[in-house]
Scaffold this active site. Structure first.
Site, PDB file in Angstrom:
ATOM      1  N   SER A   1       0.668  -1.114  -0.103  1.00  9.92           N
ATOM      2  CA  SER A   1       0.263   0.202   0.024  1.00  9.92           C
ATOM      3  C   SER A   1       0.946   1.201  -0.038  1.00  9.92           C
ATOM      4  O   SER A   1       1.852   1.201   0.368  1.00  9.92           O
ATOM      5  CB  SER A   1      -0.896  -0.130   1.551  1.00  9.92           C
ATOM      6  OG  SER A   1      -1.531   1.229   1.093  1.00  9.92           O
TER       7      SER A   1
ATOM      8  N   LYS B   1      -4.680  -6.502   3.589  1.00 13.71           N
ATOM      9  CA  LYS B   1      -4.648  -5.392   2.479  1.00 13.71           C
ATOM     10  C   LYS B   1      -6.036  -5.310   1.787  1.00 13.71           C
ATOM     11  O   LYS B   1      -6.496  -3.946   2.006  1.00 13.71           O
ATOM     12  CB  LYS B   1      -3.624  -5.809   1.367  1.00 13.71           C
ATOM     13  CG  LYS B   1      -3.722  -4.875   0.275  1.00 13.71           C
ATOM     14  CD  LYS B   1      -3.333  -3.245   0.829  1.00 13.71           C
ATOM     15  CE  LYS B   1      -2.927  -2.167  -0.268  1.00 13.71           C
ATOM     16  NZ  LYS B   1      -3.823  -2.030  -1.330  1.00 13.71           N
TER      17      LYS B   1
ATOM     18  N   HIS C   1      -7.726  -3.032   4.522  1.00 11.99           N
ATOM     19  CA  HIS C   1      -6.972  -1.820   4.615  1.00 11.99           C
ATOM     20  C   HIS C   1      -7.985  -1.126   3.527  1.00 11.99           C
ATOM     21  O   HIS C   1      -8.194   0.202   3.545  1.00 11.99           O
ATOM     22  CB  HIS C   1      -5.566  -1.897   4.265  1.00 11.99           C
ATOM     23  CG  HIS C   1      -5.016  -0.608   3.674  1.00 11.99           C
ATOM     24  ND1 HIS C   1      -5.222  -0.149   2.625  1.00 11.99           N
ATOM     25  CD2 HIS C   1      -4.121   0.105   4.502  1.00 11.99           C
ATOM     26  CE1 HIS C   1      -4.576   0.975   2.237  1.00 11.99           C
ATOM     27  NE2 HIS C   1      -3.789   1.195   3.530  1.00 11.99           N
ATOM     28  N   ASN C   2      -8.081  -1.576   2.383  1.00  8.08           N
ATOM     29  CA  ASN C   2      -8.752  -0.953   1.203  1.00  8.08           C
ATOM     30  C   ASN C   2     -10.044  -0.411   1.503  1.00  8.08           C
ATOM     31  O   ASN C   2     -10.502   0.574   1.287  1.00  8.08           O
ATOM     32  CB  ASN C   2      -8.608  -1.462  -0.027  1.00  8.08           C
ATOM     33  CG  ASN C   2      -7.248  -1.323  -0.643  1.00  8.08           C
ATOM     34  OD1 ASN C   2      -6.076  -1.003  -0.011  1.00  8.08           O
ATOM     35  ND2 ASN C   2      -7.012  -1.448  -2.142  1.00  8.08           N
TER      36      ASN C   2
ATOM     37  N   GLU D   1      -9.857   2.165   3.729  1.00 11.38           N
ATOM     38  CA  GLU D   1      -9.581   3.442   2.890  1.00 11.38           C
ATOM     39  C   GLU D   1     -10.999   3.985   2.116  1.00 11.38           C
ATOM     40  O   GLU D   1     -11.045   5.307   2.194  1.00 11.38           O
ATOM     41  CB  GLU D   1      -8.597   2.869   1.910  1.00 11.38           C
ATOM     42  CG  GLU D   1      -8.198   3.766   0.915  1.00 11.38           C
ATOM     43  CD  GLU D   1      -7.331   3.096  -0.284  1.00 11.38           C
ATOM     44  OE1 GLU D   1      -6.296   2.486   0.078  1.00 11.38           O
ATOM     45  OE2 GLU D   1      -7.596   3.050  -1.390  1.00 11.38           O
TER      46      GLU D   1
END
Ligand code: 6PG
Length: 508
Positions: A137, A209, A212-213, A216
């Site tokens: 990232s 991840k 995480h997105n 986000e």
């Protein structure tokens, strides 16, 4: 390249991310043999390396085939792949097999692959080589000067690749928890804690991840909703909103996404000289990781409503034509003219609403990872995950220091909202949060991520939800049974709703 020269790492795929990761490796002293189907990209990268290195030794070497790439590496081979998620990863792997890659060679997928694909690939390619992954990232700047890395897979492979990944990762000042940012080609950041920690078995890193997105998406949407309320509700200019965000960015909301939002709001359109943001069409794109997070949350039964709403917000934004028609047909409230005092109050409340909503969005993401970790036996370390998100990645924020502290002091913490610091923060700010949501509702300005965050908070703290009525409804039309409040929850009952008199049966 010179046949006698052996490189440390092979790099396949020189798009923006791959190009920059290769330069980052070179800055950290590694000799990198590179391959891409597009020969021009290889030449451009070699030229960039030469320009940056000057009189110094060359560190990037172009290769014209997979065979030449493998021949150029010191053994056992270590390769990194940066190609679009999906079939392209398998194409590369098949070519490497055809070029006679060996069983103890390691191939690291650095793309945004779907976590289930990563698990399948690890098994599929095991007879041929070790398929390892590190989710990356930080966008192109992160890739160049220090991304946040989420590696997972074979623990033996991790011991071999850890020094490389830790060298190229972003670094954090351990005292303050703040990123050590230095964007100088050829001069990597050597001190500080690296934002690269082993996440777990195959698939775990890509799952983390993906979440995480998802976070986000929610974080970006929350900032956009705040902007919308200030722009359409209070009729502030992008410059005025940038000034407000700048003040907020000095405190609890200090984050990279706020930094870039401020810059965006201050940007003038080079063509019309109007604020650029006013000239950008309001239809959001998406590559799929937010959607994957929402799907996984639904499948795992993990409430992640703000993340899911952020995905839906992008979907409804893309229905531009329909919205244009509807805007002329569907009525909403008249937005009043606010006094200076009222405006100041709305702005102050909005700050608190953004902060509380953000806590809930992160709580949802961590709760989802916790449910997945139990389900898959990953044993995820949430303090470590929060730590590697403090620098390099898109959601980097001062706030992540508080999250890493929360999980660090209680490894069994069930939900971020139950951490004493975060629960106190929400207690302190929640009245403003509620008022802000009420104001936006009365203005008729959509705020799906923010209001669903409040719904998440209120549902989570609710000892009795109306699911009792829901269970009765299900039993009424489908004999789906229910548990009783005065009996063991595993005992199931059904009321014969059509009988007269109605009779209760213990079903199991
Ligand atoms: C990152 C970003 C990166 C990418 C997103 C964009 O962590 O560096 O999240 O992975 O920019 O995939 O996603 P959307 O196109 O779906 O917004």
């Amino acid at each position: 390249m010179n046949n006698k020269m052996l490189c440390d790492i092979g790099f396949i795929g020189l798009g923006v991310m791959g190009n920059n990761l290769a330069l980052n490796l070179a800055d950290n002293g590694y000799k990198v043999a590179c391959f891409d189907l597009d020969n021009q990209k290889i030449e451009q990268l070699e030229t960039m390396d030469q320009q940056q290195r000057g009189e110094g030794e060359q560190r990037i070497f172009g290769c014209s085939s997979y065979t030449q790439l493998l021949d150029s590496l010191s053994k056992p081979n270590l390769l990194m792949v940066s190609v679009p998620a999906g079939n392209a990863v398998d194409h590369v792997c098949e070519h490497l097999i055809a070029a006679d890659i060996k069983a103890d060679d390691i191939v690291i997928d650095t793309g945004n692959s779907l976590w289930t694909d990563t698990i399948e690939r690890e098994i599929k390619y095991r007879p041929h080589f070790i398929f390892f992954s590190t989710a990356v990232s930080g966008g192109e700047v992160g890739a160049r000067f220090g991304p946040s890395l989420m590696p997972s897979g074979d623990p033996y492979a991790w011991t071999r690749v850890a020094p490389v990944l830790q060298a190229i990762a972003a670094k954090v000042d351990p005292e303050s928890g703040r990123p050590i940012e230095r964007f100088e080609p050829g001069n990597p950041v050597l001190e500080g804690e690296p934002c690269a920690a082993y996440i777990g078995a195959s698939g775990a890193g890509h799952y983390v991840k993906m979440v995480h997105n998802g976070i986000e998406y929610a974080d970006m949407q929350l900032i956009c909703e705040s902007y919308h309320i200030l722009r359409s509700g209070l009729k502030l200019s992008p410059m005025e909103i940038a000034d407000i965000f700048e003040q907020w960015n000095c405190g609890l909301l200090d984050s990279y996404l706020m930094d870039i939002s401020i810059e965006v709001l201050r940007q003038q359109d080079p063509i019309t000289a109007a604020p650029l943001v006013d000239m950008i069409l309001d239809t959001a794109g998406q590559k799929g990781t937010g959607l994957w997070t929402a799907v996984s949350a639904l499948q795992m039964g993990s409430p992640a409503q703000s993340i899911t709403q952020a995905v839906f917000a992008r979907s409804i934004s893309s229905l531009k034509e329909e919205r244009l028609v509807a805007s002329g047909l569907l009525s909403g409230p008249q937005i009043p003219e606010y006094s200076a005092q009222q405006r100041a109050k709305i702005i102050a409340e909005l700050h608190d609403a953004l902060y509380c909503s953000k806590i809930c969005a992160y709580a949802q993401g961590f709760q989802l990872m916790s449910i997945a970790s139990k389900d898959k036996g990953w044993n995820l370390d949430f303090a470590a995950i929060a730590k590697i998100w403090r620098a390099g990645c898109i959601i980097r924020a001062v706030f992540l220091q508080d999250i890493s502290r929360a999980y660090g002091s209680d490894g069994k913490l069930q939900n971020l909202l139950l951490d004493p610091y975060f629960s106190q923060q929400i207690t302190k700010f929640q009245l403003s949060w509620r008022k802000s949501i009420a104001s936006a509702t009365l203005m008729g300005i959509p705020h799906p991520a923010m209001s669903s965050a409040l719904a998440y908070y209120d549902s989570y703290r609710c000892a009795v939800l109306p699911a009792n009525l829901l269970q009765a409804q299900r039993d009424f039309f489908g004999a789906h049974t229910f548990s009783r409040t005065d009996r063991d929850k595993d005992e199931k009952y059904h009321l014969d709703w059509s009988a007269n008199p109605r009779v209760m049966h213990k079903v199991s």
